[in-house]
Design a protein around this motif. Structure first.
Motif, short mmCIF file in Angstrom:
data_model
loop_
_atom_site.label_atom_id
_atom_site.label_comp_id
_atom_site.label_asym_id
_atom_site.label_seq_id
_atom_site.Cartn_x
_atom_site.Cartn_y
_atom_site.Cartn_z
N ALA A 1 47.94 31.85 -26.45
CA ALA A 1 46.50 31.89 -26.22
C ALA A 1 45.86 30.54 -26.54
O ALA A 1 45.01 30.05 -25.80
CB ALA A 1 45.88 33.00 -27.07
N GLU B 1 46.62 28.14 -23.72
CA GLU B 1 45.78 28.34 -22.53
C GLU B 1 44.39 27.74 -22.73
O GLU B 1 43.84 27.10 -21.83
CB GLU B 1 45.69 29.83 -22.23
N ARG B 2 43.82 27.93 -23.93
CA ARG B 2 42.49 27.37 -24.20
C ARG B 2 42.52 25.85 -24.17
O ARG B 2 41.63 25.20 -23.62
CB ARG B 2 41.99 27.86 -25.56
N SER C 1 50.00 34.43 -30.04
CA SER C 1 48.83 33.71 -30.52
C SER C 1 48.86 32.25 -30.08
O SER C 1 47.85 31.69 -29.62
CB SER C 1 48.74 33.80 -32.04
#
Length: 301
Positions: free
Chosen positions: A171, A174-175, A168
């Motif tokens: 992710a 990366e955003r 999590s």
């Protein structure tokens, strides 16, 4: 007839006016979108990054547990207390077995309490698949097993939870990187960088915990305490007898005592010779006086 033609012309005119007004509204809306400032997109990216950073934990909580079967992760630990015949030999054999099973020694100590009692302590780690085999081999070195305690701690759920949280956070990372590449304002860039640093720090902490659990489950820990009780038999040491030397020493001591006594007598008589002569003369005189008196009394009687 004229009224009907006039009505048709008026209806056609109204339709044309409505169509023109609709086209103008569409053109205006498209122009407004084209002229909108790019800062709005940056603000939206910043808001989304804040929402991702702040709500990542809540998103993790909403994730359901994996339904795929996971191999159990168990941390095994054993404590052995044994009596051995020869402490040095037992420690050497256990060290060889540790190397044989692909393990390593964490700690090795020897304690000498007195001439008859000594003990040693070893803490070793062996691969999990060789745990039971090594335990049996270690017990084989003992003359008597005093204590055997084996424990296992299941950390599968903890590891899976860390793994899902890391995914999590990856992710979110990366955003945030994506938003950082699109950010144009310095303020937005600093905010996203701070959120990114916090997320990356959390990832490092969780990855460190995962590596620790992997190490603890891949190698088992065995703590071995060994006691050696020996009966010490004293040996006859001829070097400690020294019979001839002791005899000569005793003879010399006796002769010295006699010579000392004889010397003391000589010193006493020679040193006190004048006094002894006087005392002897007085004694002889008293003896003759007493003897004469006794003779006179006999004659008178």
């Amino acid at each position: 007839m004229r009224k009907r033609i006039l009505f048709i012309l008026l209806s056609s005119l109204l339709v044309l006016l409505a169509a023109c007004s609709g086209g103008e509204e569409k053109a205006e809306s498209s122009e407004d979108k084209a002229l909108a400032p790019q800062s709005d997109s940056n603000e939206v990216a910043t808001e989304e990054s804040e929402e991702l950073a702040n709500n990542s934990s809540s998103g993790e909580a909403k994730k359901t547990a994996p339904t795929v079967a996971v191999e159990r992760m168990i941390i095994h630990k054993a404590i052995l207390s044994v009596n051995v015949k020869e402490l040095d030999k037992a420690q050497s054999n256990i060290q060889k077995k540790v190397e044989q099973f692909g393990g390593y020694i964490v700690e090795s100590n020897v304690y000498q309490e007195d001439e008859q009692t000594s003990s040693g302590k070893m803490i070793v780690r062996v691969p999990e698949e060789n745990f039971e085999k090594f335990l049996l081999e270690a017990e084989g070195e003992a003359a008597k097993v005093l204590e055997r305690n084996v424990t296992g701690q299941d950390v599968t759920e903890q590891y899976v939870d860390l793994e899902s949280r890391v995914k999590s956070k990856r992710a979110v990372e990366e955003r945030l990187l994506e938003f950082m590449s699109k950010a144009q304002k310095t303020e937005d860039l600093l905010k996203i960088s701070a959120d990114l640093a916090q997320v990356q720090e959390e990832i490092e902490v969780m990855v460190g915990k995962m590596k620790y659990l992997e190490n603890q489950t891949s190698f088992s820990t065995i703590e071995i305490t060994m006691y050696e009780n020996r009966v010490v038999v004293p040996e006859i040491d001829s070097k400690e007898l020294n019979t001839w030397e002791k005899t000569k020493k005793q003879f010399a001591t006796s002769m010295n005592s006699l010579l000392s006594a004889f010397s003391a007598l000589i010193v006493f008589f020679v040193g006190n010779l004048p006094v002894l002569v006087i005392l002897t003369a007085i004694g002889i005189l008293v003896y003759f006086v007493i003897k004469r008196r006794l003779r006179n009394e006999q004659k008178k009687g």
